[in-house]
Design an enzyme around this catalytic site. Structure first.
Site: not given
Ligand code: PMP
Length: 287
Positions: A33, A52, A100, A149, A182, A207
């Site tokens: 997503y 991305r 499935r 993601k 993070e 991410l």
């Molecule tokens: N880390 C994680 C785990 C996230 O879910 C997000 C938000 N999608 C971010 C970092 C920040 O990414 P972005 O700046 O692209 O929204």
């Protein structure tokens, strides 16, 4: 109010928008997503978000369901039909639906594509930034490819619930060595006593945030001091400032960690400066 949802080529009334019961996104978390900010009806950082998405799809070997030009039309049409001025647009691609099976389906199964747009109050986010947010720390129990993601967000959901129960807005994941990886839905930063900005490098553990990258560009332009390295929870508690970055929060000051104040317990000046300058560095596109 969300009025219509784009599902597999159709703009469907919200209440009727559904996907197949055997969708692999539902059964296996086999989906990726993106979330983009909408500002005055325009998309923020679309190019980087779509790059991305392309990478996430490639890593999971899901064929791109449409061209960039088609995505651009779907995103804008979803924003338009929902009359979103300020808010966000969410898109999701799963590997598709079929009886499935752990093994991937053949190329005859088409990916499932969903796009949702929704309004969000800019004033509310700015009011929150004036106060800053509290974060708590949680063990990082996620998988080894957090750079993709995917919709496998259960650890993030659990961590945010725990944060909420403790009066905090975000959870920072901490690895086995005591370093912050993070946030549950954001990247994590601190500013040390000498004014150096510190955030960890992007690898499989986090991410690669688009907002993080825009802030890195600002740091370079402003010639601020930057150190790319992981930091511990103790370092973060002793920092002058802390903040998170994400598409929906931009730069959001962190004023406490596990109940301990960061700096003087108020939003830091540099974090506020980066927040205020964000749109000068971001890409804002209406085309
Ligand atoms: N880390 C994680 C785990 C996230 O879910 C997000 C938000 N999608 C971010 C970092 C920040 O990414 P972005 O700046 O692209 O929204």
């Amino acid at each position: 109010m969300t009025r219509v949802v784009y599902v597999n080529g159709q703009y469907t009334p919200y209440a009727q928008a559904g996907i197949h019961a055997e969708d692999r996104g539902f059964q296996f978390g086999d989906a990726v997503y993106e979330v983009m900010e909408v500002k005055a009806g325009q998309l923020v950082d679309e190019t980087r978000h779509m790059a991305r998405l392309d990478r996430s799809l490639k890593e999971l070997r899901i064929a791109p369901p449409m061209t960039l030009a088609a995505w651009s039309r779907v995103l804008r049409e979803t924003v338009r039909r929902n009359r979103v001025h300020d808010g966000l647009v969410y898109l999701q691609v799963s590997r598709g639906a079929r009886p499935r099976d752990f093994l991937f389906p053949g190329p005859d199964v088409r990916p499932t594509v969903v796009c949702v747009a929704r309004s969000a109050s800019k004033a509310k986010a700015d009011a929150q930034a004036e106060k800053g947010i509290a974060v708590i720390t949680q063990p990082d129990i996620r998988w080894g490819r957090c750079d993709i993601k995917t919709v496998m967000l259960l650890p993030a959901s659990l961590a945010k619930e725990t944060a909420k129960a403790q009066g905090a807005k975000e959870a920072w994941f901490v690895d086995d060595d005591g370093f912050v990886t993070e946030g549950a839905s954001s990247n994590a930063w601190i500013i040390d006593k000498d004014g150096r900005l510190i955030t960890r490098k992007t690898d499989a553990h986090i991410l690669p945030g688009i907002t993080r990258q825009v802030v890195l560009d600002m740091i370079e332009k402003e010639k601020l001091e930057l150190v790319i390295r992981p930091f511990t929870v103790a370092e973060a508690k002793a920092a002058r400032e802390a903040f998170i970055t994400s598409a929906t929060n931009h730069v959001m000051p962190v004023v406490s960690i596990d109940g301990a104040p960061v700096g003087n317990g108020a939003p830091g000046l540099l974090a506020q400066k980066l927040r205020n300058g964000y749109y000068l560095s971001a890409e804002i596109s209406s085309h």
